[in-house]
Design an enzyme around this catalytic site. Structure first.
Site, PDB file in Angstrom:
ATOM      1  N   LYS A  54       9.897  -9.823  -2.250  1.00  0.00           N
ATOM      2  CA  LYS A  54       9.972  -8.362  -2.411  1.00  0.00           C
ATOM      3  C   LYS A  54      11.387  -7.869  -2.087  1.00  0.00           C
ATOM      4  O   LYS A  54      11.967  -7.064  -2.820  1.00  0.00           O
ATOM      5  CB  LYS A  54       8.931  -7.680  -1.513  1.00  0.00           C
ATOM      6  CG  LYS A  54       7.524  -7.852  -2.056  1.00  0.00           C
ATOM      7  CD  LYS A  54       6.419  -7.502  -1.084  1.00  0.00           C
ATOM      8  CE  LYS A  54       5.072  -7.876  -1.709  1.00  0.00           C
ATOM      9  NZ  LYS A  54       3.927  -7.725  -0.824  1.00  0.00           N
ATOM     10  N   GLN A  98       2.958  -5.999   5.193  1.00  0.00           N
ATOM     11  CA  GLN A  98       2.391  -7.193   4.557  1.00  0.00           C
ATOM     12  C   GLN A  98       1.091  -7.594   5.242  1.00  0.00           C
ATOM     13  O   GLN A  98       1.052  -7.767   6.457  1.00  0.00           O
ATOM     14  CB  GLN A  98       3.428  -8.345   4.624  1.00  0.00           C
ATOM     15  CG  GLN A  98       3.014  -9.580   3.872  1.00  0.00           C
ATOM     16  CD  GLN A  98       2.894  -9.354   2.353  1.00  0.00           C
ATOM     17  OE1 GLN A  98       3.748  -8.747   1.731  1.00  0.00           O
ATOM     18  NE2 GLN A  98       1.798  -9.821   1.762  1.00  0.00           N
ATOM     19  N   ASP A 121       2.254   0.896  -1.578  1.00  0.00           N
ATOM     20  CA  ASP A 121       1.214  -0.082  -1.921  1.00  0.00           C
ATOM     21  C   ASP A 121      -0.030   0.620  -2.475  1.00  0.00           C
ATOM     22  O   ASP A 121      -0.911  -0.015  -3.041  1.00  0.00           O
ATOM     23  CB  ASP A 121       0.807  -0.872  -0.662  1.00  0.00           C
ATOM     24  CG  ASP A 121       1.132  -2.352  -0.784  1.00  0.00           C
ATOM     25  OD1 ASP A 121       1.415  -2.804  -1.913  1.00  0.00           O
ATOM     26  OD2 ASP A 121       1.091  -3.049   0.238  1.00  0.00           O
TER      27      ASP A 121
END
Ligand code: NAP
Length: 295
Positions: A54, A98, A121
């Site tokens: 990422k 994460q 997200d």
């Protein structure tokens, strides 16, 4: 007949080029650099490689990225404090934690602490609620990537019978929801299957489009699909190790047999996977524009 392969690698590349240009324009015209912070807690190797990928992608597109790396025994309170700090940081437009987090940390509490305006997200209930209502919001990255693959490949979804396999909060439920909405990639008639579905093949055999997200290697076989079906295979399953020590991956669909009946199919790897990170970058650029009142 052998299916047209929908390349996520190529589609992701095209979207990244568009984003690179958008980021350059934001800098030139508005002196804005989109900023993303990623939280990595503990030493899960898969999480380490996802976060590294990422950050690398962000860097390649001109997006400012910061990584917060914390030890396994970090307290929930310490993470919440850091999230609160980044919620206030004007350089940062997107916050990504994460998952999974270590067991002693309440994931829901951490995800809910992220400012919905920075929730790139798309997991915060405010964004999930807006998505269900069809309002503008950050779409969760994997379903967002699936929509882009379908739309950019010219697959007709309007009026199509879509069968989604799997009802997780990150793939199955949101993609089923998005595909029934009045929007590009939507307007479908959607059926959602899971472990309690009585006879999955009854549903898959009448599907025009199958989205498979179950995490069971090669669950969908040629006898379960009709001629001309469109297959989006989200599954990523390790089925062995090559001699050089690389993981051998398989999707949830038996690619070799199903591609002979399908009209379009995504491969694993190189299908949905590359799209997920790309859509995270798209959401981060959207967040930077929104923070500046540009969209
Ligand atoms: P998950 O949370 O484990 O959910 C799996 C879903 O599949 C559940 O709803 C489960 O039903 C259903 N299921 C499992 N076995 C089944 C069977 N034999 N028949 C019917 N339904 C079954 O999985 P996920 O996070 O959605 O991920 C699914 C797959 O996609 C995994 O392989 C994952 O690695 C992959 N993935 C890929 C990406 C990407 O970017 N490419 C992103 C996310 C996930 P119940 O609810 O009844 O248990």
């Amino acid at each position: 007949m052998s299916a047209t392969i929908i390349s996520g690698t190529e589609t992701a590349k095209a979207i990244r080029e568009e984003l690179k240009q958008e980021v350059a324009d934001l800098l030139e015209k508005h002196q804005i650099v989109p900023g993303l912070v990623t939280f990595l807690v503990g030493e899960n190797p898969a999480s380490q490689s996802y976060v590294a990928a990422k950050n690398k992608t962000a860097h390649a597109l001109g997006i400012h990225s910061e990584q917060v790396t914390l030890p396994e025994d970090t307290t929930e309170a310490a993470i919440l404090e850091l999230v609160a700090k980044y919620n206030q940081d004007a350089k940062i437009h997107g916050i990504l934690v994460q998952l999974p987090l270590p067991k002693h940390i309440n994931e829901t509490k951490v995800l809910y602490a992220i400012d919905p305006a920075k929730d790139v997200d798309g997991f915060h209930p405010v964004n999930v609620g807006k998505m269900v209502l069809g309002e503008q919001c950050y779409l969760p990255c994997t379903p967002h990537g699936i929509l882009e693959l379908l739309v950019r490949s010219g697959v007709q979804t309007s009026g199509a019978e879509v069968v989604v396999l799997g009802r997780s909060n990150i793939v199955g439920k949101p993609i089923a929801n998005l595909m029934l909405q009045k929007r590009p990639g939507g307007n479908a008639t959607v059926t959602l299957c899971h472990t309690r579905t009585r006879d999955m093949a009854v549903h898959t055999r009448r599907a025009d489009i199958i989205i498979a997200a179950v995490g069971v290697p090669k669950l969908v076989t040629a006898d379960m699909v009709k001629d001309g079906v469109v297959i989006i295979d989200v599954g990523v399953n390790r089925i062995g190790m090559s001699e050089s020590g690389k993981a051998i991956l398989a999707g949830d669909v038996d690619f070799e047999s199903v591609k002979e009946k399908a009209s379009f199919i995504t491969p694993v790897p190189g299908g949905v996977g590359p799209m997920t990170i790309t859509m995270l970058m798209k959401n981060t650029v959207q967040a930077a524009k929104q923070a500046a009142g540009l969209n």
